[in-house]
Design a protein around this motif. Structure first.
Motif: not given
Length: 77
Positions: A22-42
């Protein structure tokens, strides 16, 4: 690291995917999104967690001060 349940991880991963779309007009897969979530969590999560603790401490200190003030007994001169 902040631990999330499987359902929370799925929900948060989906939110990341929707944000990218919605905001970046880019597709991101499930695994990259999970990796990003892990990064922000850590890396970022502890800042939010600590801020929450500081906010809670301020509230508790304020309530404790009010409660202690109410317990004070008047002193007659």
């Amino acid at each position: 690291m902040i631990k999330f349940s499987k359902e929370e991880i799925e929900r948060l991963t989906r939110k990341i995917q929707l944000y990218f779309n919605d905001e970046l007009d880019q597709e991101i897969g499930q695994f990259p999104a999970q990796f990003l979530l892990e990064f922000f969590s850590e890396e970022i999560g502890p800042y939010y967690y600590n801020r929450g603790l500081m906010d809670a401490q301020e509230v508790l200190e304020s309530r404790l001060n009010e409660a202690l003030y109410e317990l004070e007994k008047p002193i007659k001169d």
